[in-house]
Design a protein around this motif. Structure first.
Motif, PDB file in Angstrom:
ATOM      1  N   SER A   1       0.754  -1.217  -0.036  1.00 59.42           N
ATOM      2  CA  SER A   1       0.027  -0.015   0.153  1.00 59.42           C
ATOM      3  C   SER A   1       0.889   1.161  -0.045  1.00 59.42           C
ATOM      4  N   THR A   2       1.897   1.163   0.814  1.00 56.58           N
ATOM      5  CA  THR A   2       2.965   2.399   0.576  1.00 56.58           C
ATOM      6  C   THR A   2       3.364   2.675  -0.718  1.00 56.58           C
ATOM      7  N   TYR A   3       3.925   1.409  -1.038  1.00 56.48           N
ATOM      8  CA  TYR A   3       4.531   1.667  -2.719  1.00 56.48           C
ATOM      9  C   TYR A   3       3.335   2.172  -3.543  1.00 56.48           C
ATOM     10  N   THR A   4       2.278   1.446  -3.472  1.00 59.08           N
ATOM     11  CA  THR A   4       1.158   2.134  -4.470  1.00 59.08           C
ATOM     12  C   THR A   4       0.769   3.503  -4.169  1.00 59.08           C
ATOM     13  N   TRP A   5       0.733   3.993  -2.935  1.00 60.40           N
ATOM     14  CA  TRP A   5       0.505   5.382  -2.703  1.00 60.40           C
ATOM     15  C   TRP A   5       1.491   6.422  -3.374  1.00 60.40           C
ATOM     16  N   GLY A   6       2.807   5.926  -3.351  1.00 58.11           N
ATOM     17  CA  GLY A   6       3.738   6.671  -3.906  1.00 58.11           C
ATOM     18  C   GLY A   6       3.407   6.700  -5.525  1.00 58.11           C
ATOM     19  N   LEU A   7       2.916   5.808  -6.176  1.00 56.40           N
ATOM     20  CA  LEU A   7       2.755   5.562  -7.429  1.00 56.40           C
ATOM     21  C   LEU A   7       1.313   6.551  -7.728  1.00 56.40           C
ATOM     22  N   TRP A   8       0.431   5.921  -7.428  1.00 57.24           N
ATOM     23  CA  TRP A   8      -1.078   6.328  -7.824  1.00 57.24           C
ATOM     24  C   TRP A   8      -1.798   6.844  -6.620  1.00 57.24           C
ATOM     25  N   GLN A   9      -1.426   7.016  -5.351  1.00 58.59           N
ATOM     26  CA  GLN A   9      -2.034   7.630  -4.466  1.00 58.59           C
ATOM     27  C   GLN A   9      -3.313   7.009  -4.143  1.00 58.59           C
ATOM     28  N   TRP A  10      -4.569   7.577  -3.698  1.00 57.16           N
ATOM     29  CA  TRP A  10      -5.646   6.940  -3.192  1.00 57.16           C
ATOM     30  C   TRP A  10      -6.220   5.867  -4.077  1.00 57.16           C
TER      31      TRP A  10
ATOM     32  N   PHE B   1      -8.254  -5.506  -5.643  1.00 54.58           N
ATOM     33  CA  PHE B   1      -7.469  -6.517  -6.218  1.00 54.58           C
ATOM     34  C   PHE B   1      -7.092  -7.844  -5.268  1.00 54.58           C
ATOM     35  N   LEU B   2      -6.652  -7.240  -4.391  1.00 58.67           N
ATOM     36  CA  LEU B   2      -6.430  -8.312  -2.969  1.00 58.67           C
ATOM     37  C   LEU B   2      -7.492  -8.792  -2.621  1.00 58.67           C
ATOM     38  N   LEU B   3      -8.793  -8.208  -2.545  1.00 55.63           N
ATOM     39  CA  LEU B   3      -9.970  -8.833  -2.142  1.00 55.63           C
ATOM     40  C   LEU B   3     -10.334  -9.739  -3.075  1.00 55.63           C
ATOM     41  N   ALA B   4     -10.154  -9.527  -4.287  1.00 57.91           N
ATOM     42  CA  ALA B   4     -10.482 -10.475  -5.406  1.00 57.91           C
ATOM     43  C   ALA B   4      -9.943 -11.717  -5.364  1.00 57.91           C
ATOM     44  N   VAL B   5      -8.384 -11.603  -5.196  1.00 56.56           N
ATOM     45  CA  VAL B   5      -7.816 -12.745  -4.968  1.00 56.56           C
ATOM     46  C   VAL B   5      -7.977 -13.722  -3.650  1.00 56.56           C
ATOM     47  N   ALA B   6      -8.254 -12.801  -2.711  1.00 62.18           N
ATOM     48  CA  ALA B   6      -8.767 -13.776  -1.598  1.00 62.18           C
ATOM     49  C   ALA B   6      -9.867 -14.589  -1.732  1.00 62.18           C
ATOM     50  N   PHE B   7     -10.967 -13.989  -2.477  1.00 62.27           N
ATOM     51  CA  PHE B   7     -12.328 -14.760  -2.773  1.00 62.27           C
ATOM     52  C   PHE B   7     -12.192 -15.631  -3.701  1.00 62.27           C
ATOM     53  N   ILE B   8     -11.226 -15.650  -4.718  1.00 66.91           N
ATOM     54  CA  ILE B   8     -10.963 -16.595  -5.798  1.00 66.91           C
ATOM     55  C   ILE B   8     -10.346 -17.748  -4.902  1.00 66.91           C
ATOM     56  N   ALA B   9      -9.144 -17.384  -4.076  1.00 61.92           N
ATOM     57  CA  ALA B   9      -8.505 -18.519  -3.394  1.00 61.92           C
ATOM     58  C   ALA B   9      -9.571 -19.327  -2.375  1.00 61.92           C
ATOM     59  N   HIS B  10     -10.293 -18.398  -1.635  1.00 56.91           N
ATOM     60  CA  HIS B  10     -11.192 -19.195  -0.758  1.00 56.91           C
ATOM     61  C   HIS B  10     -11.997 -19.982  -1.446  1.00 56.91           C
ATOM     62  N   PHE B  11     -12.760 -19.759  -2.509  1.00 52.60           N
ATOM     63  CA  PHE B  11     -14.009 -20.505  -3.033  1.00 52.60           C
ATOM     64  C   PHE B  11     -13.419 -21.368  -3.975  1.00 52.60           C
ATOM     65  N   SER B  12     -12.180 -21.367  -4.416  1.00 52.16           N
ATOM     66  CA  SER B  12     -11.417 -22.561  -5.402  1.00 52.16           C
ATOM     67  C   SER B  12     -11.077 -23.736  -4.220  1.00 52.16           C
ATOM     68  N   VAL B  13     -10.262 -23.377  -3.099  1.00 48.91           N
ATOM     69  CA  VAL B  13     -10.081 -24.193  -2.219  1.00 48.91           C
ATOM     70  C   VAL B  13     -11.364 -25.039  -1.624  1.00 48.91           C
ATOM     71  N   ARG B  14     -12.692 -24.117  -1.284  1.00 46.20           N
ATOM     72  CA  ARG B  14     -13.567 -24.458  -0.833  1.00 46.20           C
ATOM     73  C   ARG B  14     -14.230 -25.644  -1.683  1.00 46.20           C
ATOM     74  N   ASN B  15     -14.472 -25.366  -3.122  1.00 46.36           N
ATOM     75  CA  ASN B  15     -15.097 -26.244  -3.938  1.00 46.36           C
ATOM     76  C   ASN B  15     -14.183 -27.531  -4.200  1.00 46.36           C
ATOM     77  N   ARG B  16     -13.086 -27.644  -3.842  1.00 45.26           N
ATOM     78  CA  ARG B  16     -12.280 -28.835  -4.041  1.00 45.26           C
ATOM     79  C   ARG B  16     -12.392 -29.908  -3.124  1.00 45.26           C
ATOM     80  N   LYS B  17     -13.038 -29.407  -1.880  1.00 41.26           N
ATOM     81  CA  LYS B  17     -12.919 -30.519  -0.678  1.00 41.26           C
ATOM     82  C   LYS B  17     -14.287 -31.279  -1.224  1.00 41.26           C
ATOM     83  N   SER B  18     -14.389 -32.722  -0.943  1.00 32.55           N
ATOM     84  CA  SER B  18     -15.126 -33.264  -1.368  1.00 32.55           C
ATOM     85  C   SER B  18     -15.911 -33.600   0.030  1.00 32.55           C
TER      86      SER B  18
END
Length: 109
Positions: free
Chosen positions: A71-80, A89-106
């Motif tokens: 977040s500090t690095y991103t602030w330096g480049l593009w601010q808010w 983006f990180l929220l989307a990655v977390a959702f994808i990871a959560h639901f892909s692991v959840r669907n693999r469990k039998s």
């Protein structure tokens, strides 16, 4: 302008108590999710609490440090706009990871 010494003492006492109460509430607010997560981790291997605690805390604080760095690095480049985009983006990655692991469990049959 003169101030009453007793009034000044009362104000500083109230301020001190307000800061103490705010710190206590912030401590509970921060530690409650940690305790819930640690309970889940301890249930994985009951005899390895200290090792699991070490791994959990290292991963937790490494993730926090990585988030602060990004977040500090991103602030330096593009601010808010950049920090908000990084958060989404990180929220989307977390959702994808959560639901892909959840669907693999039998389910247990």
């Amino acid at each position: 302008m003169t101030t009453d010494k007793n009034s000044l003492t009362q104000r500083s006492t109230v301020l001190t108590l307000a800061i103490a109460c705010g710190s206590a509430v912030a401590n509970v607010y921060y530690n409650q999710p940690l305790l819930a997560d640690m309970e889940r981790v301890y249930n994985l291997v009951p005899n390895a609490e200290s090792r699991l605690n070490t791994v959990y805390m290292v991963i937790n604080y490494t993730g926090g440090a990585l988030g602060y760095f990004l977040s500090t690095y991103t602030w330096g480049l593009w601010q808010w706009k950049g920090v908000c985009a990084l958060g989404f983006f990180l929220l989307a990655v977390a959702f994808i990871a959560h639901f892909s692991v959840r669907n693999r469990k039998s389910p247990a049959v």
